[in-house]
Design a protein around this motif. Structure first.
Motif, PDB file in Angstrom:
ATOM      1  N   LEU A 185       0.803  -1.350   0.179  1.00 33.79           N
ATOM      2  CA  LEU A 185       0.009   0.049   0.151  1.00 33.79           C
ATOM      3  C   LEU A 185       0.823   1.517  -0.005  1.00 33.79           C
ATOM      4  O   LEU A 185       2.167   1.146   0.366  1.00 33.79           O
ATOM      5  N   LYS A 186       0.373   2.107  -0.435  1.00 34.26           N
ATOM      6  CA  LYS A 186       0.865   3.775  -0.349  1.00 34.26           C
ATOM      7  C   LYS A 186       0.027   4.668   0.371  1.00 34.26           C
ATOM      8  O   LYS A 186      -1.233   4.533   0.090  1.00 34.26           O
ATOM      9  N   ASN A 187       0.647   5.444   1.270  1.00 31.90           N
ATOM     10  CA  ASN A 187      -0.385   6.239   2.091  1.00 31.90           C
ATOM     11  C   ASN A 187      -0.196   7.442   1.580  1.00 31.90           C
ATOM     12  O   ASN A 187       0.413   7.947   0.624  1.00 31.90           O
ATOM     13  N   LYS A 188      -0.820   8.343   2.138  1.00 28.58           N
ATOM     14  CA  LYS A 188      -1.153   9.974   1.563  1.00 28.58           C
ATOM     15  C   LYS A 188      -0.023  10.732   1.537  1.00 28.58           C
ATOM     16  O   LYS A 188       0.177  11.531   0.901  1.00 28.58           O
ATOM     17  N   ASP A 189       1.241  10.311   2.099  1.00 23.89           N
ATOM     18  CA  ASP A 189       2.561  10.947   2.144  1.00 23.89           C
ATOM     19  C   ASP A 189       3.544  10.404   1.187  1.00 23.89           C
ATOM     20  O   ASP A 189       4.783  10.592   1.051  1.00 23.89           O
ATOM     21  N   GLY A 190       2.918   9.217   0.284  1.00 19.62           N
ATOM     22  CA  GLY A 190       3.772   8.650  -0.595  1.00 19.62           C
ATOM     23  C   GLY A 190       4.374   7.445   0.173  1.00 19.62           C
ATOM     24  O   GLY A 190       5.269   6.883  -0.636  1.00 19.62           O
ATOM     25  N   VAL A 191       4.270   7.265   1.364  1.00 22.92           N
ATOM     26  CA  VAL A 191       4.965   6.056   1.988  1.00 22.92           C
ATOM     27  C   VAL A 191       4.750   4.972   1.593  1.00 22.92           C
ATOM     28  O   VAL A 191       3.422   4.610   1.405  1.00 22.92           O
TER      29      VAL A 191
END
Lengths: 672, 672
Positions: A185-191
């Motif tokens: 997965l990728k979170n809203k911060d691009g992590v």
């Protein structure tokens, strides 16, 4: 009705442990006597407070009423060697926190949570000290993704009939219901985050069930009797792993899963042979030959000898032959009892083949298809390995084709039981097979396997496995693998370990070209690039020999590329879109250990990628042998346009790769 | 790898049974000694060949090796009466086929499949004759939807934390992963199908898991120990039901679920009272009052007396009071042990309230919130019902709010166990509660219930239940119910039975208007229409009395509309888009039994609907009292614009209903 949450102020202990670079932090708390953990990366939440614990069938749950009674801290910075692999040397650099959870009333210790934090991710496992046997009915480990409403996920469904053989979905994270791991997965911060597990031994596979929006709970694949895991006294769970990176390629460069596995338990494994192989196999998939006997029988003595000669001539190590043993005629898919693992069809002379292989210098690769009837296989397994060992076979491909939940075993009462491929029973069955094979100096390539969790470190004869939609789906899949499939695999399935994808189909027109038919939906250059991108210590050249001879120019790359690496670096990419890998060959046999290789692949989008060659040794000159999509290449109607160029390069150069739609670039950097 | 299918010619028996009108056919076959069934409607496949059977924990599976050894046929055409309901008289007209499946070798009978085919659908159940106790681990019943790639489905996820309280999704059928029933779908021919079950007793709820594209397999909600169902000798499963109709409204007019339940087992149930009620309830949801004690405590003697007086004055039968008993102060959501079911808060005088109710002519409605701790409730249940019976209470609302899988019970060893709301344990627990209530002449309205499967026929004191997202989500839901929610409920949740949705919110601006805030996303006219559309034998007027007095014109409809019906007809509609119901009042108390009512609601689309009044008795004149959206009405910013008109109509007239966005029309046809 739902209810609001209530909090009351109680004393809670919290302890945290960070990665050596300080960026990744794991924190555990016993607030409300309810152990939970959370994870931050660069001081931002990645995993929100998430519960821990177990329910058991007859014993009390380990849910709440638990307090942290003691902690221990350790750290390590070590380097260890792989006998074969994507890299020779692996650095194990981590900080460890061991937390003991005790009953809040009796103060008696209930379990330890062992946490290791690396720069590239976190692993934690439960170590439960109770000495009586217990039946786990649920593991309660949660993964509460932070800011989950803004996250994207890539996943395949768990508990499905087709095991792991699905195309990956790209969805808002909230739309992932019940998924297999690795779960990316990728979170809203691009992590970028991947949740998986390491060292799955004598336990059920963890799947993830999104119970509340953003909160995934461990869902252990149960036995046929409904129990998740049957323990026999003290037990450790597999490591629950959370790989974390600022960019997508960080996940590909992580060695977390290997680091959390136990060192080699087999001792001298010089008999384990990575390499490349051909097979009497693709002909069956495209209907040219049959597994069963008769006029079109693929596994004949004559054809096998021809393949062995061809293999040796072109530098391949082995030839897989399927359909050599009796049982393939009739309803074998529904009745695995029919298979003999020692009796060959009359037109397959094992001794003659073994002798021929020895003469020409290529080995037969064995094949054990169980069709999911594991009791029948177990009864014959020792004899089957002994037979192959005697014939000089060093590698066996096993198969467990059966619907998910339909692995048939005969229980102690003589009744048929139907198990999942990823339940505790099969986890043990697969490993038993590998261990027994080791006694015969045979390595295993498992198809319809349990997912990889890094056990190749501990059992280096477990070379590779399937565990995803492979090339074969391009022969008869509905639909075949889409252009994004292999770019997706790189960031999902491949995070678990090597895959026997079987690249290298050169005749992509066996059902005609276009996108409405079964065929590889790639260019020819992409087929070559897959040898570098999709790591496997044994790589198949899957097509028929005549198709390779027809494109000797492209075939040269397959002949050159090694299957064992000194070092691997993911250079660039985005999940499902594209990926660029550089790998340096490892010194072995004909390989000097000096050349580098590069593989780049793209999805349905053509793209241009600038690649700095700063991974090459400074000052060293290389001849770059570049196999790339020709100017007219596109996958649907013109997949064969291939341009092969040579140029001299050094570490200071930058190459611009031009990839066609579903195209690729494969490069050998030959040290000069 | 997957494998092609092989067939071999073996002798197979097939038997079929059709509906009285001949359109719907069920066929069973023992091809390959593997029992399977299929369903056709108007000679087109609706369900493709689908497997049957069971796995057990220790006994042999009933999967294959089974042959049809005998068949029986019966048919029925009977009419029976409901003591209350959506219709007084129900016709049970079906053809029955009973098939005995025997072991192919020993010829010993293993189970019977009893199949009943009605014009509106099919029910079949297993009747397993084995006399030893067995643990079912899986039921293998499949539902292989024909032409599934072209079908649309409407569904909520199963095994979720929020039980049945989800908004319905509209997706291609292939995107429905693991769903609750009723599961509604429409195939490529426009045929509407709902898969559900009837008479769920002493068994686990069936959820549906889409294992292969288009093939759903029964997935029984397990006990906390992983077993699906614990049988004690001979057992019958619930009926597996497949309702089939040429159009969406056919599903709404089906009485299949009731017909497959057993007749009334309670004898005289004249003490069961359908009706309308108010509650000290909404004030807590919007933060005006509290369940717990203190200044804002809702359940005070004074307020209850006021509500009882108001109720009686306006023709309501009862007043629900929540938060009357001790336990609501503190962490009750996580600790159901705190609740007493017999001890009132000091400011709630049950005796005085009972006396006041008797004087004014309205009854207190009791409330038992367990917060999912069923052992604590069970310990007090008999006393709790006795207390209420003594106080003249005839109806109790029960509550089981807890996350899915977190119903807490104390097992025989004294350990806490965590069960699903829809596993066998809770199926039994809910019914035990209803049976014990019956002994006290108390009827039950279950919240956080097991889904309805028609048991109100057998236990008529089980009046209604929640089991979906109700009005309360408009107070604090994230998000609140969307405009399509109730049009969706009509074709999904409501197929199972009555729902205590609690319509009638008149102040829709408690958090402001617009679509970004918690509020009912409807017009005022739609709130009225819900009393006719969403059937429940007890209907709440959910808002505060002052809000009703402020709109006495609209309130008149709620005062007039009955909660018990002689007849109900779904006239028009499409799933999730709109629905029009006509219902005729049943003679009871102040209701003469002559008036008709109509309710029409729409989703976010405004629409105009022509309704022929040919359901009215020919020759009879009616005054149509029409409550409809005013010319400026739209739900977001102008929900209150309501037009009330009267006109004289007969069965020969057609009315054109004009519904605003998320609007509705409510009509009383007063017989002249």
């Amino acid at each position: 009705m739902v209810a609001g949450l209530f909090t009351s102020a109680t004393y809670a202990a919290t302890h945290s442990v960070s990665s050596p670079d300080g960026k990744l932090t794991f924190q555990i708390s016993d607030d409300h006597s309810q152990p939970s953990y959370q994870v931050t990366f660069n001081n931002k939440a990645v995993i929100n407070p998430s519960r821990l614990g177990f329910d058991f069938a007859r014993a009390p749950s380990l849910r709440d009423g638990l307090t942290i009674s003691s902690t221990q801290r350790n750290s390590a910075d070590e380097r260890w060697q792989q006998p074969w692999g994507e890299a020779r040397e692996i650095r194990d650099h981590h900080n460890e926190l061991v937390v003991t959870l005790a009953d809040s009333q009796s103060k008696q210790a209930q379990y330890q949570l062992r946490v290791r934090v690396f720069d590239d991710g976190i692993g934690f496992r439960y170590e439960v000290a109770h000495d009586s046997a217990r039946y786990i009915t649920r593991e309660l480990t949660e993964f509460a993704v932070a800011d989950s409403d803004k996250a994207t996920a890539w996943w395949i469904p768990a508990r499905g009939w087709n095991r792991y053989e699905y195309t990956y979905k790209t969805t808002p994270l909230h739309d992932a219901a019940h998924v297999h791991t690795p779960f990316t997965l990728k979170n809203k911060d691009g992590v970028h985050v991947s949740i998986h597990e390491a060292a799955l031994v004598d336990y059920a596979a963890m799947t993830l069930n999104q119970r509340r929006p953003g909160t995934f709970i461990s869902d252990l694949t149960p036995w046929s009797d409904g129990i998740a895991v049957k323990t026999n006294g003290q037990f450790n769970t597999p490591w629950r792993t959370i790989q974390v990176g600022a960019q997508a390629t960080d996940l590909l460069n992580s060695r977390l899963i290997l680091n959390l596995n136990e060192p080699n338990k087999l001792g001298d494994v010089s008999w384990v042979e990575p390499g490349k192989y051909l097979g009497i196999w693709w002909g069956m998939h495209i209907g040219k030959n049959t597994w069963g006997s008769g006029e079109k029988h693929g596994a004949t003595t004559e054809r096998t000898k021809e393949y062995l000669s061809f293999a040796a001539e072109h530098g391949f190590d082995g030839v897989l032959v399927e359909g050599w043993n009796t049982g393939w005629d009739g309803d074998w898919f529904y009745n695995g009892d029919v298979f003999s693992f020692t009796e060959a069809y009359p037109d397959f002379d094992l001794d003659a083949i073994a002798k021929h292989g020895e003469q020409v210098g290529a080995r037969l690769i064995g094949h054990h298809e169980t069709s999911g009837n594991v009791s029948n296989y177990r009864d014959q397994m020792a004899d089957a390995f002994a037979l192959y060992e005697k014939a000089g076979v060093r590698q066996v491909k096993t198969g467990y084709v059966a619907d998910g939940g339909n692995i048939k075993r005969i229980d102690e009462r003589g009744h048929a039981r139907f198990e999942w491929h990823d339940g505790q029973f099969m986890v043990n069955e697969y490993l038993d097979n590998v261990k027994l094979a080791a006694k015969h100096k045979i390595s295993i390539n498992t198809h319809e396997p349990i997912k990889d969790t890094g056990l190749r470190r501990t059992y280096p004869n477990w070379l590779t496995r399937e565990g995803a939609r492979g090339q074969e789906f391009n022969a008869w899949g509905t639909p075949p693998n889409p252009p994004e499939h292999t770019t997706m695999l790189a960031y999902t399935r491949m995070l678990s370990g090597p895959m026997d994808f079987t690249p290298g189909i050169f005749d992509m027109s066996f059902n005609g070209l276009g996108d409405k038919t079964n065929r590889p939906q790639t260019t020819l250059a992409k087929q070559l690039a897959l040898y570098v991108v999709l790591y496997s210590p044994v790589q198949m050249a899957a097509d028929l020999p005549e198709n390779y001879l027809a494109r000797a120019d492209a075939f040269q790359f397959i002949k050159d590329v090694p299957a064992d690496w000194e070092q691997s670096i993911a250079l660039a990419g985005e999940v499902g879109d594209y990926v660029v890998f550089a790998r340096k060959e490892r010194k072995r046999g004909k390989y000097s250990g000096k050349d580098w290789y590069l593989g780049a692949i793209t999805d349905e989008q053509a793209r241009s990628i600038d690649v700095k060659l700063d991974f090459l040794e400074p000052g060293q000159r290389f001849e770059a042998q570049i196999y790339q999509d020709g100017p007219k290449a596109e996958w649907k109607h013109n997949p064969y346009d291939l341009s092969i160029e040579k140029q001299i390069v050094t570490a200071q150069d930058t190459l611009t790769l031009k990839l066609a739609t579903s195209g690729g670039t494969a490069i050998r950097f030959k040290a000069l």
